[in-house]
Design an enzyme around this catalytic site. Structure first.
Site, PDB file in Angstrom:
ATOM      1  N   GLY A  13       0.803  -1.220   0.000  1.00 41.07           N
ATOM      2  CA  GLY A  13       0.000   0.000   0.000  1.00 41.07           C
ATOM      3  C   GLY A  13       0.839   1.275   0.000  1.00 41.07           C
ATOM      4  N   ILE A  14       0.357   2.271   0.709  1.00 41.98           N
ATOM      5  CA  ILE A  14       1.013   3.583   0.747  1.00 41.98           C
ATOM      6  C   ILE A  14       2.373   3.482   1.432  1.00 41.98           C
ATOM      7  CG2 ILE A  14       0.785   5.936   1.668  1.00 41.98           C
ATOM      8  CD1 ILE A  14      -2.328   5.490   1.487  1.00 41.98           C
ATOM      9  N   GLY A  15       2.491   2.577   2.392  1.00 41.96           N
ATOM     10  CA  GLY A  15       3.753   2.419   3.129  1.00 41.96           C
ATOM     11  C   GLY A  15       4.889   1.971   2.229  1.00 41.96           C
ATOM     12  N   SER A 141      -5.523  11.175   8.423  1.00 39.11           N
ATOM     13  CA  SER A 141      -6.584  10.891   7.450  1.00 39.11           C
ATOM     14  C   SER A 141      -7.639  11.974   7.517  1.00 39.11           C
ATOM     15  CB  SER A 141      -7.230   9.543   7.795  1.00 39.11           C
ATOM     16  OG  SER A 141      -8.460   9.397   7.102  1.00 39.11           O
ATOM     17  N   TYR A 166     -12.413   4.850  13.373  1.00 42.01           N
ATOM     18  CA  TYR A 166     -11.098   5.021  12.738  1.00 42.01           C
ATOM     19  C   TYR A 166     -10.721   6.507  12.741  1.00 42.01           C
ATOM     20  CZ  TYR A 166      -8.201   5.671   8.472  1.00 42.01           C
ATOM     21  OH  TYR A 166      -7.243   6.049   7.561  1.00 42.01           O
TER      22      TYR A 166
HETATM   23  N1  NAP Z   1      -5.781   4.251   1.567  1.00 39.98           N
HETATM   24  C1  NAP Z   1      -6.372   5.401   1.824  1.00 39.98           C
HETATM   25  O1  NAP Z   1      -7.242   5.875   1.070  1.00 39.98           O
HETATM   26  C2  NAP Z   1      -5.995   6.181   3.044  1.00 39.98           C
HETATM   27  C3  NAP Z   1      -6.614   7.435   3.252  1.00 39.98           C
HETATM   28  C4  NAP Z   1      -6.253   8.176   4.375  1.00 39.98           C
HETATM   29  C5  NAP Z   1      -5.308   7.675   5.248  1.00 39.98           C
HETATM   30  N2  NAP Z   1      -4.740   6.432   5.021  1.00 39.98           N
HETATM   31  C6  NAP Z   1      -3.744   5.967   5.974  1.00 39.98           C
HETATM   32  O2  NAP Z   1      -2.550   5.644   5.267  1.00 39.98           O
HETATM   33  C7  NAP Z   1      -1.854   4.584   5.940  1.00 39.98           C
HETATM   34  C8  NAP Z   1      -1.582   3.451   4.972  1.00 39.98           C
HETATM   35  O3  NAP Z   1      -2.828   3.008   4.463  1.00 39.98           O
HETATM   36  P1  NAP Z   1      -2.975   1.882   3.353  1.00 39.98           P
HETATM   37  O4  NAP Z   1      -4.294   2.156   2.705  1.00 39.98           O
HETATM   38  O5  NAP Z   1      -1.742   1.772   2.552  1.00 39.98           O
HETATM   39  O6  NAP Z   1      -3.149   0.594   4.300  1.00 39.98           O
HETATM   40  P2  NAP Z   1      -3.035  -0.953   3.923  1.00 39.98           P
HETATM   41  O7  NAP Z   1      -3.400  -1.182   2.516  1.00 39.98           O
HETATM   42  O8  NAP Z   1      -3.815  -1.715   4.943  1.00 39.98           O
HETATM   43  O9  NAP Z   1      -1.482  -1.219   4.160  1.00 39.98           O
HETATM   44  C9  NAP Z   1      -0.953  -2.461   3.896  1.00 39.98           C
HETATM   45  C10 NAP Z   1       0.337  -2.585   4.680  1.00 39.98           C
HETATM   46  O10 NAP Z   1       0.054  -2.561   6.084  1.00 39.98           O
HETATM   47  C11 NAP Z   1       0.663  -3.679   6.713  1.00 39.98           C
HETATM   48  N3  NAP Z   1      -0.090  -3.961   7.925  1.00 39.98           N
HETATM   49  C12 NAP Z   1      -1.425  -4.005   8.075  1.00 39.98           C
HETATM   50  N4  NAP Z   1      -1.746  -4.297   9.359  1.00 39.98           N
HETATM   51  C13 NAP Z   1      -0.577  -4.413  10.033  1.00 39.98           C
HETATM   52  C14 NAP Z   1      -0.250  -4.722  11.386  1.00 39.98           C
HETATM   53  N5  NAP Z   1      -1.186  -4.978  12.302  1.00 39.98           N
HETATM   54  N6  NAP Z   1       1.053  -4.760  11.740  1.00 39.98           N
HETATM   55  C15 NAP Z   1       2.025  -4.530  10.830  1.00 39.98           C
HETATM   56  N7  NAP Z   1       1.780  -4.238   9.538  1.00 39.98           N
HETATM   57  C16 NAP Z   1       0.477  -4.188   9.142  1.00 39.98           C
HETATM   58  C17 NAP Z   1       0.589  -4.735   5.618  1.00 39.98           C
HETATM   59  O11 NAP Z   1       1.497  -5.791   5.820  1.00 39.98           O
HETATM   60  P3  NAP Z   1       1.067  -7.197   6.512  1.00 39.98           P
HETATM   61  O12 NAP Z   1      -0.308  -7.527   6.041  1.00 39.98           O
HETATM   62  O13 NAP Z   1       2.126  -8.171   6.128  1.00 39.98           O
HETATM   63  O14 NAP Z   1       1.124  -6.900   7.971  1.00 39.98           O
HETATM   64  C18 NAP Z   1       1.020  -3.903   4.432  1.00 39.98           C
HETATM   65  O15 NAP Z   1       2.426  -3.660   4.483  1.00 39.98           O
HETATM   66  C19 NAP Z   1      -2.755   4.186   7.118  1.00 39.98           C
HETATM   67  O16 NAP Z   1      -2.339   4.859   8.273  1.00 39.98           O
HETATM   68  C20 NAP Z   1      -4.125   4.684   6.698  1.00 39.98           C
HETATM   69  O17 NAP Z   1      -4.952   4.921   7.802  1.00 39.98           O
HETATM   70  C21 NAP Z   1      -5.071   5.691   3.953  1.00 39.98           C
END
Ligand code: NAP
Length: 296
Positions: A13-15, A141, A166
């Site tokens: 994802g974003i990370g 967010s 959230y």
């Molecule tokens: N996507 C959006 O539209 C959006 C909007 C606003 C803010 N955000 C924020 O942006 C950040 C990244 O969001 P994202 O959408 O990229 O999330 P995501 O798709 O859930 O991110 C996936 C990544 O998170 C890891 N992960 C998930 N749960 C974990 C846990 N309990 N411990 C360790 N690693 C974990 C996964 O690896 P594993 O599964 O191997 O653990 C994977 O590396 C978050 O803080 C989110 O709240 C996102």
């Protein structure tokens, strides 16, 4: 001497896109996640973009505060041993749940979105201070806008609606971020919040399609709300990572702290409730009570 950066939830994802950006900017990046094979794939991709400073994966479930403590201890010991500076910590982990979940007796979205990054940050402060000038980037967010602004307890009164809970956990984390920036002002450790806007990721592709995440009032408008969610999370994670990369690397932020970076990767005004003293103090109390830095 290598300059190091850490990205939590940095294997997808974003990370992962944030980790790629930090590697391209010259950092040796450590990505944290749960799944080792996903971690290995991420490391391969990051190292391919910046072979001069190979990336690495450290496993941790960031929903577990015990695992956060063990992770912090390991990282702190490594830096103390090597003398190499930790320059950037990106607290990128976040999660939203359709149904209420508990971890260690505490509601899960408050743990993952606030207590876990709070605890990792506090435990790594000596390491970040030793590496100063250094930066902490907490990923926020737009959902902070739908938060119930009551922080007397981990859980707000009323039913469980994942999107609102959230947003409330993210608001707690934003209040902590700005409070920490004030606390560390002048220390050489800068603290930023970065709002990715939206992106199509595992997080949004799963829960954002479930009407149970919104309150009954919004659920009546679900087709509209769903379309709005779909539009706002349609973009690529590479674009959504720009605010975090900017916060972690931009020379324009040298010497600054307490700045919120918006979805356009530029400073924006902080969401005002995150600066309210009542909220800041309540969040501090909850954090200290539910995520103690040491456990007996
Ligand atoms: N996507 C959006 O539209 C959006 C909007 C606003 C803010 N955000 C924020 O942006 C950040 C990244 O969001 P994202 O959408 O990229 O999330 P995501 O798709 O859930 O991110 C996936 C990544 O998170 C890891 N992960 C998930 N749960 C974990 C846990 N309990 N411990 C360790 N690693 C974990 C996964 O690896 P594993 O599964 O191997 O653990 C994977 O590396 C978050 O803080 C989110 O709240 C996102």
């Amino acid at each position: 001497m290598q300059h190091h950066a850490i990205v939590t939830a940095g294997t997808g994802g974003i990370g992962l896109e944030t980790a790629l950006g930090l590697a391209a900017a010259g950092f040796a990046v450590t990505v944290i996640g749960r799944d080792a094979s996903q971690g290995a794939r991420a490391v391969e991709r990051i190292t391919a973009t910046a072979p001069a400073h190979p990336a690495r994966f450290l496993p941790a479930d960031l929903a577990s505060l015990d695992e956060v403590r063990a992770l912090a201890e390991r990282i702190a010991a490594e830096h103390a041993g090597s003398g190499e500076p930790l320059k950037v910590l990106v607290n990128n982990v976040g999660a939203m749940f359709s149904e209420r979940r508990n971890v260690g007796g505490v509601e899960a979205s408050f743990v993952v979105n606030h207590l876990s990054p709070y605890l990792l940050t506090e435990l790594l402060l000596p390491t970040l201070s030793a590496g100063a000038p250094s930066r902490i980037v907490n990923v926020t967010s737009g959902a902070v806008g739908v938060a119930k602004r009551v922080f007397d307890a981990v859980e707000p009164p009323g039913g469980y609606y994942g999107f609102h809970w959230y947003g409330r956990a993210k608001l707690a984390n934003l209040a902590y971020t700005l409070d920490l920036a004030a606390r560390l002002d002048g220390s050489g450790v800068s603290v930023f919040a970065a709002d990715p806007g939206g992106a199509a990721t595992d997080m949004t592709n799963g829960t954002m399609a479930d009407p149970r995440i919104v309150s009954p009032g919004l659920r009546l408008l679900w087709p509209l709300v769903r379309r709005k969610f779909a539009r706002s999370t349609a973009g690529p994670a590479s674009v959504a990572a720009r605010p975090s990369i900017f916060a972690g690397t931009a020379a324009a932020l040298d010497g600054r702290t307490g700045v919120v970076i918006g979805a356009d990767a530029q400073p924006v005004a902080p969401f005002r409730p995150a600066t309210e003293r009542r909220i800041v103090a309540a969040v501090r109390r909850l954090s200290e009570r539910h995520a103690p830095l040491t456990v007996a």
